[in-house]
Design a protein around this motif. Structure first.
Motif, mmCIF file in Angstrom:
data_model
loop_
_atom_site.group_PDB
_atom_site.id
_atom_site.type_symbol
_atom_site.label_atom_id
_atom_site.label_comp_id
_atom_site.label_asym_id
_atom_site.label_seq_id
_atom_site.Cartn_x
_atom_site.Cartn_y
_atom_site.Cartn_z
ATOM 1 N N ALA A 112 73.533 82.614 31.405
ATOM 2 C CA ALA A 112 73.995 83.857 30.788
ATOM 3 C C ALA A 112 74.858 84.652 31.755
ATOM 4 N N ILE A 113 74.434 84.749 33.006
ATOM 5 C CA ILE A 113 75.211 85.500 33.999
ATOM 6 C C ILE A 113 76.544 84.808 34.250
ATOM 7 N N ALA A 114 76.541 83.482 34.277
ATOM 8 C CA ALA A 114 77.793 82.725 34.460
ATOM 9 C C ALA A 114 78.756 82.983 33.301
ATOM 10 N N ILE A 115 78.247 82.981 32.081
ATOM 11 C CA ILE A 115 79.079 83.237 30.903
ATOM 12 C C ILE A 115 79.659 84.645 30.954
ATOM 13 N N LEU A 116 78.835 85.628 31.301
ATOM 14 C CA LEU A 116 79.314 87.013 31.400
ATOM 15 C C LEU A 116 80.388 87.142 32.478
ATOM 16 N N PHE A 161 62.236 86.979 39.472
ATOM 17 C CA PHE A 161 61.874 87.574 40.765
ATOM 18 C C PHE A 161 60.584 86.977 41.317
ATOM 19 N N ARG A 162 60.630 86.545 42.579
ATOM 20 C CA ARG A 162 59.459 85.980 43.253
ATOM 21 C C ARG A 162 59.393 86.563 44.662
ATOM 22 N N GLY A 163 58.267 87.184 45.005
ATOM 23 C CA GLY A 163 58.137 87.765 46.339
ATOM 24 C C GLY A 163 59.080 88.948 46.483
ATOM 25 N N ASP A 164 60.088 88.809 47.337
ATOM 26 C CA ASP A 164 61.016 89.918 47.565
ATOM 27 C C ASP A 164 62.425 89.609 47.096
ATOM 28 N N ARG A 165 62.591 88.545 46.262
ATOM 29 C CA ARG A 165 63.946 88.137 45.893
ATOM 30 C C ARG A 165 63.948 87.239 44.670
ATOM 31 N N VAL A 166 65.135 87.105 44.071
ATOM 32 C CA VAL A 166 65.444 85.975 43.206
ATOM 33 C C VAL A 166 65.954 84.884 44.137
ATOM 34 N N ASP A 167 65.326 83.716 44.099
ATOM 35 C CA ASP A 167 65.601 82.703 45.115
ATOM 36 C C ASP A 167 67.039 82.204 45.126
ATOM 37 N N ALA A 168 67.649 82.084 43.955
ATOM 38 C CA ALA A 168 69.008 81.516 43.906
ATOM 39 C C ALA A 168 69.684 81.892 42.600
ATOM 40 N N ILE A 169 70.970 82.191 42.692
ATOM 41 C CA ILE A 169 71.806 82.405 41.515
ATOM 42 C C ILE A 169 72.687 81.161 41.389
ATOM 43 N N HIS A 170 72.258 80.225 40.542
ATOM 44 C CA HIS A 170 72.858 78.887 40.526
ATOM 45 C C HIS A 170 74.198 78.832 39.775
ATOM 46 N N ASP A 171 74.138 78.990 38.466
ATOM 47 C CA ASP A 171 75.282 78.685 37.602
ATOM 48 C C ASP A 171 76.524 79.542 37.846
ATOM 49 N N PRO A 172 76.397 80.816 38.194
ATOM 50 C CA PRO A 172 77.616 81.599 38.430
ATOM 51 C C PRO A 172 78.516 81.025 39.524
ATOM 52 N N CYS A 173 77.960 80.219 40.420
ATOM 53 C CA CYS A 173 78.800 79.618 41.471
ATOM 54 C C CYS A 173 79.921 78.784 40.867
ATOM 55 N N ALA A 174 79.609 78.033 39.811
ATOM 56 C CA ALA A 174 80.601 77.144 39.206
ATOM 57 C C ALA A 174 81.727 77.921 38.537
ATOM 58 N N VAL A 175 81.429 79.121 38.038
ATOM 59 C CA VAL A 175 82.461 79.985 37.465
ATOM 60 C C VAL A 175 83.230 80.701 38.567
ATOM 61 N N ALA A 176 82.507 81.230 39.545
ATOM 62 C CA ALA A 176 83.136 82.013 40.618
ATOM 63 C C ALA A 176 84.197 81.200 41.345
ATOM 64 N N TYR A 177 83.976 79.906 41.504
ATOM 65 C CA TYR A 177 84.948 79.053 42.201
ATOM 66 C C TYR A 177 86.288 79.025 41.475
ATOM 67 N N LEU A 178 86.249 79.033 40.140
ATOM 68 C CA LEU A 178 87.492 79.017 39.376
ATOM 69 C C LEU A 178 88.233 80.344 39.484
ATOM 70 N N ILE A 179 87.505 81.415 39.741
ATOM 71 C CA ILE A 179 88.111 82.737 39.911
ATOM 72 C C ILE A 179 88.669 82.886 41.322
ATOM 73 N N MET A 218 81.160 90.198 43.142
ATOM 74 C CA MET A 218 81.943 89.729 42.002
ATOM 75 C C MET A 218 81.125 89.822 40.716
ATOM 76 N N ILE A 219 79.857 89.410 40.776
ATOM 77 C CA ILE A 219 78.982 89.483 39.605
ATOM 78 C C ILE A 219 78.778 90.943 39.186
ATOM 79 N N TYR A 220 78.555 91.815 40.161
ATOM 80 C CA TYR A 220 78.365 93.240 39.871
ATOM 81 C C TYR A 220 79.590 93.822 39.176
#
Length: 304
Positions: free
Chosen positions: A16-20, A224-242, A295-297
């Motif tokens: 969803a974040i990648a699509i947005l 969210f786990r502990g003090d973080r979201v461990d990884a933001i996976h899918d947006p990387c594939a979109v961010a590279y094209l940008i 970039m996501i923000y």
């Protein structure tokens, strides 16, 4: 001129974040969203894609339903990561648009072959649809500029000790895709795990002042786990094209294990060129995390 793209996905919180991110980008033109069973069943994830484009008022984007199971195996879903709905505990309401009358394969073929420019595909779920596309319509290969994949890993998996989830779900499809001749950039766990998101960053998104910020923060709360979201996976594939400068990529040969008793779905990445085999993918190993999070923000800030 913006780059025409197809997003093949199984939404999924990070989908969803990648699509947005893609929809908000001036550099990208989302021509089509196709769905493939993975994080959840095809019915749930197709509904999620429709709900998402409806929520942000982009109902004109065609959503086409694709494969409901892997090529040769039973479907494995990830409800423990994404919840029973696929969107954690967030309810986006009922969609105001309908799924395409075309299948994912027909829609992808038509978009690619009728485009004035070569089309990039962002593949952030299992690779079933992409494998079926290149086998059913090999004429599309020459008109695909590149395939930006979230999947695989060089150094360890998340579904098994060696396999990442998307590749594990349909390793036979992944093997076909990596051998297709399409220019591939792979964003595996080696790089996506370098993009945790911390509480203060999620709160910043929550308080952007729009509805999208609130729902994205709510989805990330589920991760969210502990003090973080461990990884933001899918947006990387979109961010590279940008902005490709966010990432360090290395050309490698990538093979997919389909027969191993303990290694199903492992992506064997020849980073050190041991085999001398032809390099069939650019594999991302480093990322500028702060710039990607920003970039996501900024993307979420542009939406409703």
């Amino acid at each position: 001129m913006s780059k025409p793209i197809i997003i093949d996905c199984d939404p999924g919180i990070d989908d969803a974040i990648a699509i947005l991110l893609a929809i908000a980008s001036e550099e990208l033109d989302v021509k089509l969203i196709t769905t493939c069973a993975g994080n959840q069943t095809i019915e749930k994830i197709t509904s999620n894609a429709l709900k998402l484009v409806s929520f942000i008022g982009e109902e004109q984007i065609e959503v086409a339903k694709g494969a409901d199971k892997p090529l040769l195996r039973d479907l494995v879903v990830a409800s423990e990561a994404h919840g029973e709905s696929g969107f954690g505990e967030i309810d986006l309401g009922e969609p105001t648009c309908s799924v395409s009358q075309r299948s994912a394969l027909e829609a992808m073929r038509d978009v690619i072959l009728t485009s004035d420019q070569k089309v990039a595909i962002v593949a952030i779920g299992p690779l079933t649809n992409i494998a079926l596309l290149v086998k059913s319509y090999p004429e599309v290969v020459a008109k695909i500029e590149q395939l930006s994949i979230m999947g695989g890993a060089c150094f360890g998996g998340n579904r098994t000790p060696v396999a990442e989830f998307n590749i594990y779900v349909d390793p036979e499809a992944a093997q076909i895709v990596f051998n297709s001749g399409i220019p591939i950039t792979m964003f595996g766990l080696d790089v996506t795990h370098q993009v945790p998101m911390f509480k203060e960053e999620i709160e910043r998104i929550r308080h952007i002042g729009n509805q999208t910020g609130k729902i994205v923060a709510g989805m990330l709360d589920f991760y969210f786990r502990g003090d973080r979201v461990d990884a933001i996976h899918d947006p990387c594939a979109v961010a590279y094209l940008i902005d490709p400068s966010l990432f360090t990529v290395i050309p490698c040969n990538v093979e997919v294990e389909t027969k191993g008793e303990f290694t199903r779905g492992q992506t064997v990445v020849d980073k050190n060129n041991i085999t001398g085999k032809q390099k069939n993918a650019n594999v991302a190993f480093e990322v500028d995390r702060e710039r990607l999070v920003e970039m996501i923000y900024e993307a979420i800030k542009k939406l409703k």
